[in-house]
Enzyme design. Structure first.
Site, PDB file in Angstrom:
ATOM      1  N   ASN A 116       0.820  -1.215   0.000  1.00  0.00           N
ATOM      2  CA  ASN A 116       0.000   0.000   0.000  1.00  0.00           C
ATOM      3  C   ASN A 116       0.843   1.249   0.000  1.00  0.00           C
ATOM      4  OD1 ASN A 116      -0.475   1.934   2.523  1.00  0.00           O
ATOM      5  ND2 ASN A 116       0.197  -0.059   3.308  1.00  0.00           N
ATOM      6  N   PHE A 120      -1.820   8.264   4.397  1.00  0.00           N
ATOM      7  CA  PHE A 120      -2.616   8.887   5.466  1.00  0.00           C
ATOM      8  C   PHE A 120      -3.876   9.567   4.945  1.00  0.00           C
ATOM      9  CE2 PHE A 120       1.315   9.657   8.455  1.00  0.00           C
ATOM     10  CZ  PHE A 120       1.439   8.293   8.633  1.00  0.00           C
ATOM     11  N   SER A 181       5.550   5.249   8.507  1.00  0.00           N
ATOM     12  CA  SER A 181       4.883   5.012   7.224  1.00  0.00           C
ATOM     13  C   SER A 181       5.840   5.411   6.110  1.00  0.00           C
ATOM     14  CB  SER A 181       3.617   5.849   7.107  1.00  0.00           C
ATOM     15  OG  SER A 181       3.213   5.889   5.752  1.00  0.00           O
ATOM     16  N   ASN A 183       4.868   6.267   3.239  1.00  0.00           N
ATOM     17  CA  ASN A 183       4.080   6.962   2.221  1.00  0.00           C
ATOM     18  C   ASN A 183       3.881   8.448   2.449  1.00  0.00           C
ATOM     19  OD1 ASN A 183       3.727   4.460   0.841  1.00  0.00           O
ATOM     20  ND2 ASN A 183       2.188   3.901   2.378  1.00  0.00           N
ATOM     21  N   THR A 184       4.505   8.995   3.475  1.00  0.00           N
ATOM     22  CA  THR A 184       4.530  10.445   3.676  1.00  0.00           C
ATOM     23  C   THR A 184       5.987  10.865   3.546  1.00  0.00           C
ATOM     24  OG1 THR A 184       2.601  10.470   5.127  1.00  0.00           O
ATOM     25  CG2 THR A 184       4.146  12.297   5.367  1.00  0.00           C
ATOM     26  N   LYS A 214       5.838   3.840  17.006  1.00  0.00           N
ATOM     27  CA  LYS A 214       5.754   2.762  16.009  1.00  0.00           C
ATOM     28  C   LYS A 214       6.866   2.927  14.993  1.00  0.00           C
ATOM     29  CE  LYS A 214       2.658   0.333  12.873  1.00  0.00           C
ATOM     30  NZ  LYS A 214       1.265   0.135  12.457  1.00  0.00           N
ATOM     31  N   ASN A 243       5.974  -1.429  11.295  1.00  0.00           N
ATOM     32  CA  ASN A 243       5.143  -0.980  10.177  1.00  0.00           C
ATOM     33  C   ASN A 243       5.462  -1.832   8.927  1.00  0.00           C
ATOM     34  OD1 ASN A 243       3.528   0.767   8.475  1.00  0.00           O
ATOM     35  ND2 ASN A 243       3.884   2.375  10.008  1.00  0.00           N
TER      36      ASN A 243
HETATM   37  C1  FMN Z   1      -3.628  -0.819   3.685  1.00  0.00           C
HETATM   38  C2  FMN Z   1      -2.761  -0.556   4.875  1.00  0.00           C
HETATM   39  C3  FMN Z   1      -2.797   0.682   5.481  1.00  0.00           C
HETATM   40  C4  FMN Z   1      -2.004   0.944   6.594  1.00  0.00           C
HETATM   41  N1  FMN Z   1      -2.101   2.163   7.212  1.00  0.00           N
HETATM   42  C5  FMN Z   1      -1.387   2.394   8.340  1.00  0.00           C
HETATM   43  C6  FMN Z   1      -1.532   3.613   9.023  1.00  0.00           C
HETATM   44  O1  FMN Z   1      -2.311   4.489   8.646  1.00  0.00           O
HETATM   45  N2  FMN Z   1      -0.766   3.805  10.128  1.00  0.00           N
HETATM   46  C7  FMN Z   1       0.095   2.851  10.611  1.00  0.00           C
HETATM   47  O2  FMN Z   1       0.731   3.064  11.634  1.00  0.00           O
HETATM   48  N3  FMN Z   1       0.239   1.677   9.971  1.00  0.00           N
HETATM   49  C8  FMN Z   1      -0.484   1.429   8.859  1.00  0.00           C
HETATM   50  N4  FMN Z   1      -0.351   0.225   8.226  1.00  0.00           N
HETATM   51  C9  FMN Z   1       0.619  -0.783   8.755  1.00  0.00           C
HETATM   52  C10 FMN Z   1      -0.049  -1.807   9.649  1.00  0.00           C
HETATM   53  O3  FMN Z   1      -0.595  -1.211  10.809  1.00  0.00           O
HETATM   54  C11 FMN Z   1       0.959  -2.889  10.082  1.00  0.00           C
HETATM   55  O4  FMN Z   1       1.983  -2.280  10.852  1.00  0.00           O
HETATM   56  C12 FMN Z   1       1.602  -3.592   8.896  1.00  0.00           C
HETATM   57  O5  FMN Z   1       0.655  -3.793   7.877  1.00  0.00           O
HETATM   58  C13 FMN Z   1       2.211  -4.952   9.273  1.00  0.00           C
HETATM   59  O6  FMN Z   1       1.210  -5.801   9.808  1.00  0.00           O
HETATM   60  P1  FMN Z   1       0.455  -6.953   8.952  1.00  0.00           P
HETATM   61  O7  FMN Z   1       1.515  -7.788   8.312  1.00  0.00           O
HETATM   62  O8  FMN Z   1      -0.360  -7.686   9.979  1.00  0.00           O
HETATM   63  O9  FMN Z   1      -0.391  -6.240   7.956  1.00  0.00           O
HETATM   64  C14 FMN Z   1      -1.135  -0.053   7.105  1.00  0.00           C
HETATM   65  C15 FMN Z   1      -1.076  -1.300   6.464  1.00  0.00           C
HETATM   66  C16 FMN Z   1      -1.878  -1.576   5.376  1.00  0.00           C
HETATM   67  C17 FMN Z   1      -1.805  -2.931   4.717  1.00  0.00           C
END
Ligand code: FMN
Length: 350
Positions: A116, A120, A181, A183-184, A214, A243
């Site tokens: 992704n 934000f 993140s 993406n910022t 985080k 993350n």
């Molecule tokens: C579509 C998507 C959006 C995410 N948005 C955020 C976010 O806004 N803030 C954040 O701290 N992590 C965000 N994450 C990261 C997740 O919270 C997590 O740290 C990461 O996906 C690893 O966990 P997983 O393997 O269980 O997905 C996002 C992940 C995905 C897939």
């Protein structure tokens, strides 16, 4: 209906459209308490052995929803009813943001992964705070994950976090400063000593609500440990690791932007978590996230020092039945090894 069939339907839609459809239904469900009650009976595992007190609240089970699924805080009660012991909303920025251009969310079902580059996208702090105020009498722990706006200049960044902490500290059981993140632009550069010290020092003057940092899985383990240690020394209550990853070699066919999540980041995320836990266990609350898709993996993180775990991508692929099974099997694993409570197992094999 089996989750498998619901998933097949959803996976015919593009990922964001599918997400919006689910969000609409789960938001609607928050207004229907009898439905929530039914879902809770079916999916929420509340065994004594899984329950613990943290941040002054009872966590009925240690598996939470990671940030990014409920960015706007519209569905938290439904997500709890679907099995999560706690829910983290956000990332929330001070002003509303539309995020990056689409497409920006991709599925890789063969690898049980997502990629992704959302950036934000969210309704902004005021709108979401108003929503969360309605949840004040909720029965489950709620985390709020906060981040800076994309357009905020570097010398104003601290101001963004100040505003967010002041607004959300009274509404959350814990806050998370997300500096990880991909993406910022420039956000991950804030994972530096000076900023972390300033931020957490400021934060501890503002509130008693626990604030966690985080971090990204793309730091070296030593860098991660040093920054996390500094956050805790400066007043932080704990760490969420990790993350998404920007190591595109982890996922065959990955795009060259955004962050990878799910099964391919499991080992990377574990290694960073383990390094942090070896150093900081007992000094702050440690939360492990990244590719956790089985009870065995939850157990491994708990033994390594995680008080809580979170998932996002595995929830997309496995749905509420996965969360239920993971909790049930985790309870069995704890019993099998002779633990009376989950607390006894946390950090037992560091
Ligand atoms: C579509 C998507 C959006 C995410 N948005 C955020 C976010 O806004 N803030 C954040 O701290 N992590 C965000 N994450 C990261 C997740 O919270 C997590 O740290 C990461 O996906 C690893 O966990 P997983 O393997 O269980 O997905 C996002 C992940 C995905 C897939």
């Amino acid at each position: 209906m089996e989750y498998q069939r619901i998933r097949n339907l959803l996976f015919r839609l593009d990922p964001e459209t599918a997400h919006h459809a689910v969000e609409l239904l789960l938001e609607l469900a928050t207004f229907l308490p009898p439905l929530l009650h039914l879902l809770e009976k079916r999916f929420l595992v509340q065994e004594e052995i899984l329950s613990q007190e943290l941040f002054g609240r009872t966590f009925p089970n240690p598996i939470g929803l990671a940030a990014g699924f409920d960015k706007n805080g519209t569905m938290a009660p439904s997500l709890h009813a679907l099995g999560f012991g706690f829910v983290e909303v956000g990332t929330i920025t001070p002003r509303p943001q539309i995020g990056n251009p689409r497409p920006r969310l991709f599925r890789y079902p063969r690898y049980r992964a997502l990629q992704n580059a959302m950036g934000f996208n969210n309704d902004g702090a005021d709108v979401i705070a108003a929503r969360l105020r309605r949840l004040r009498s909720r029965s489950f722990p709620l985390g709020v994950n906060i981040g800076k706006n994309k357009e905020t200049p570097p010398d104003q960044t601290l101001h963004d976090y100040r505003l967010l902490i002041q607004l959300f500290a009274p509404l959350a059981d814990y806050l998370v400063v997300n500096l990880s993140s991909p993406n910022t632009p420039g956000l991950r550069d804030l994972q530096n000593e000076r900023f972390i010290r300033e931020l957490f020092t400021m934060a501890s003057d503002l509130t008693d609500t626990p604030i966690l940092l985080k971090i990204a899985p793309d730091l070296s383990p030593q860098q991660a440990v040093d920054l996390c240690a500094l956050a805790i020394e400066s007043g932080g209550a704990g760490i969420i690791a990790t993350n998404t990853s920007t190591d595109y070699s982890l996922l065959p066919g990955a795009r060259s932007f955004g962050g990878i999540s799910g099964a391919p980041i499991r080992e990377r995320s574990f290694q960073i978590f383990e390094a942090i836990a070896k150093e900081l266990f007992g000094k702050g609350i440690l939360v492990s996230v990244g590719g956790i898709e089985s009870a065995q993996e939850v157990y491994r993180r708990i033994l390594a020092g995680a008080s809580l775990v979170q998932l996002l991508t595995p929830f997309i692929y496995g749905g509420p039945p996965l969360v239920r099974t993971m909790n049930q099997e985790l309870a069995a694993l704890l019993r099998q090894d002779g633990y009376a409570t989950i607390q006894d197992a946390i950090g037992a094999k560091r």
